[in-house]
Design an enzyme around this catalytic site. Structure first.
Site, PDB file in Angstrom:
ATOM      1  N   SER A 142       0.865  -1.182   0.000  1.00 34.78           N
ATOM      2  CA  SER A 142       0.000   0.000   0.000  1.00 34.78           C
ATOM      3  C   SER A 142       0.894   1.223   0.000  1.00 34.78           C
ATOM      4  CB  SER A 142      -0.874  -0.004   1.274  1.00 34.78           C
ATOM      5  OG  SER A 142      -1.517   1.238   1.477  1.00 34.78           O
ATOM      6  N   TYR A 155      -2.132  -1.121  10.431  1.00 38.24           N
ATOM      7  CA  TYR A 155      -2.106  -1.249   8.981  1.00 38.24           C
ATOM      8  C   TYR A 155      -0.723  -0.910   8.438  1.00 38.24           C
ATOM      9  CZ  TYR A 155      -4.085  -1.034   4.243  1.00 38.24           C
ATOM     10  OH  TYR A 155      -4.377  -1.255   2.916  1.00 38.24           O
TER      11      TYR A 155
END
Length: 278
Positions: A142, A155
């Site tokens: 990401s 995350y």
């Protein structure tokens, strides 16, 4: 003949979003597909769309965090198709919360899916890719694997881990001259349901977080899939998806660690106040 025509591609997290778009685009290009997810209805819809394009599709309900199931699935896929050429470790979940308010179990749950799911998929399919002699592992990190933000510690940890794991694995394949290409994908804001399906510490600020995500998610899942496959065709080590990903990657490389103070200020202003307060 196209690069993907007649090849076997494995895609995790294929019931919606980028996973579904990857499956459909690969079906359009003549690939055979092995897709998995935990959302049975979404997975069947993905399979229906791919089969309508003429693709052979193997569908399985698999939790990528459950290692033994992933190992068995990899063997079943290889036996079914006779070979495996591409593995897209795409499955992931999102979570928001400060370190103080995030429970240990929440850190573990995000790491189990977002990091260990990638490791499990890579390790399970690697022997089959080596046996095929023409393999490519594509792991989804990401932009949060490039920089950190307040309330994204779980995350961030998982996506930074995916990046480190994938880059090290690629170097090993290069050094040992194995016939396996390795790519790390860094999507920016993609118009998917990942934010809507995310959770937060104590459930705080979820609606406001979704509204913020909707504003910054500018790239469609279909566009993201095409960008990823273009990079895979080139054998790129790193694929940035979306204009925002390119801009942020450049900003971080130019600013070094000084971005952290700026992002702390920006995050404090943009994120819901109840994310940050005690």
């Amino acid at each position: 003949m196209g690069k993907f025509e007649g090849k076997v591609a494995v895609i995790t997290g294929a019931s919606a979003g980028m996973g579904r778009s990857l499956a459909v685009e690969l079906a359009r290009r003549g690939a055979k597909l092995a897709i998995c997810d935990l959302n049975a209805a979404g997975l069947e819809e993905t399979a229906r769309q791919c089969r309508a394009l003429g693709a052979e599709v193997k569908v399985d309900l698999i939790n990528v965090a459950e290692r033994e199931n992933v190992l068995s699935w990899a063997d079943a896929v290889a036996e079914h198709f006779g070979a495996v050429h591409y593995v897209f470790n795409n499955a992931g979940i999102a979570f928001s919360g400060t370190v103080e308010k995030t429970e240990f179990k929440d850190f573990e749950r995000v790491m189990d899916v977002d990091f260990w799911g990638v490791v499990n998929g890579t390790k399970a399919f690697l022997p089959h890719l080596l046996a095929t002699g023409d393999g490519h592992v594509v792991n989804t990190s990401s932009v949060f694997g490039l920089f950190s933000m307040p309330t994204q510690s779980a995350y961030n940890a998982a996506k930074f881990a995916v990046r480190g794991f994938t880059e090290s694995f690629r170097q090993e394949m290069l050094f040992t001259k194995q016939p396996i290409k390795v790519t790390c994908v860094h999507p920016g804001g993609i118009k998917t349901d990942i934010a809507k399906n995310s959770t937060t510490a104590d459930g705080d600020g979820l609606e406001a977080f979704n509204q913020l995500f909707d504003k910054i998610a500018t790239t469609s899942a279909d566009s993201a899939a095409k960008t990823i496959l273009k990079g895979v065709e080139r054998g790129d080590a790193k694929i940035l998806v979306g204009y925002d990903a390119h801009a942020l990657d450049l900003l971080i490389r130019l600013s070094g660690s000084s971005y952290q103070r700026a992002f702390a200020e920006i995050g404090g202003r943009l994120l819901p106040k109840n994310f940050l307060k005690k």
